[in-house]
Structure formats: C-alpha cells, structure tokens
Design a protein around this motif. Sequence first.
Motif, PDB file in Angstrom:
ATOM      1  N   PRO A  28       0.812  -1.260   0.097  1.00  0.00           N
ATOM      2  CA  PRO A  28       0.062  -0.069  -0.150  1.00  0.00           C
ATOM      3  C   PRO A  28       0.949   1.066  -0.094  1.00  0.00           C
ATOM      4  CG  PRO A  28      -0.126  -1.229   1.908  1.00  0.00           C
ATOM      5  CD  PRO A  28       0.669  -2.079   1.108  1.00  0.00           C
ATOM      6  N   ARG A  29       0.447   2.039  -0.832  1.00  0.00           N
ATOM      7  CA  ARG A  29       0.881   3.362  -0.885  1.00  0.00           C
ATOM      8  C   ARG A  29       0.024   4.642  -0.789  1.00  0.00           C
ATOM      9  NH1 ARG A  29       6.486   2.842  -3.237  1.00  0.00           N
ATOM     10  NH2 ARG A  29       6.659   0.727  -3.760  1.00  0.00           N
ATOM     11  N   PRO A  30       0.666   5.698  -0.194  1.00  0.00           N
ATOM     12  CA  PRO A  30      -0.296   6.897  -0.125  1.00  0.00           C
ATOM     13  C   PRO A  30      -0.748   7.183  -1.618  1.00  0.00           C
ATOM     14  CG  PRO A  30       1.523   7.364   0.963  1.00  0.00           C
ATOM     15  CD  PRO A  30       1.764   6.175   0.280  1.00  0.00           C
ATOM     16  N   THR A  31      -1.971   7.635  -1.846  1.00  0.00           N
ATOM     17  CA  THR A  31      -2.507   8.117  -3.268  1.00  0.00           C
ATOM     18  C   THR A  31      -2.314   9.532  -3.180  1.00  0.00           C
ATOM     19  OG1 THR A  31      -4.788   8.325  -2.163  1.00  0.00           O
ATOM     20  CG2 THR A  31      -4.434   6.311  -3.371  1.00  0.00           C
ATOM     21  N   LEU A  32      -2.269  10.158  -4.357  1.00  0.00           N
ATOM     22  CA  LEU A  32      -2.111  11.448  -4.677  1.00  0.00           C
ATOM     23  C   LEU A  32      -3.510  12.031  -4.818  1.00  0.00           C
ATOM     24  CD1 LEU A  32       0.501  11.583  -7.635  1.00  0.00           C
ATOM     25  CD2 LEU A  32       0.878  11.832  -5.321  1.00  0.00           C
ATOM     26  N   GLU A  33      -3.433  13.267  -4.058  1.00  0.00           N
ATOM     27  CA  GLU A  33      -4.859  13.894  -4.064  1.00  0.00           C
ATOM     28  C   GLU A  33      -4.832  15.173  -5.025  1.00  0.00           C
ATOM     29  OE1 GLU A  33      -6.341  14.617  -0.267  1.00  0.00           O
ATOM     30  OE2 GLU A  33      -5.606  12.765   0.346  1.00  0.00           O
TER      31      GLU A  33
END
Length: 67
Positions: free
Chosen positions: A62-67
């Motif tokens: 899991p990786r943070p998503t771009l917003e």
Amino acid sequence: MLIIDWKEELVQDILSDDFFTNERSADSHPVRDDELEMVLCAGRVERFNARHVYMFSLPERPRPTLE
C-alpha cells in the motif's frame, strides 16, 4: 507466521498476503529451511537456496494516493 519485512514498520504475511505494521520486531528471526519448505508446499514460494527466496508475484504494498 512468515512475513516479508518491507521496512518502515510494514510487513506482509506470506500465506495471506495481508499487510500490517510490525509492532513485534523483537520476535522476528531469519527464515529457516523448514519454514520455507512449508510455504513451498503451500505454493507460495517458487524455490529457495541458501541466499535467495524466489517468490511468485506478490500484491503491491500500500502506498499513499495522490490527491
């Protein structure tokens, strides 16, 4: 439980592919041949030798998503 340590306190269970934070690093140890034989028989590891473990494809961590 056999895990892959992805660093940054993130680990992955080899049998279930679940990711979770590693809160018990003191309990960890290098994998033994008998443990690898178990996951080899379960079809989670392709092969291994004294230096490398060859895994079939794993889900992406899991990786943070771009917003």
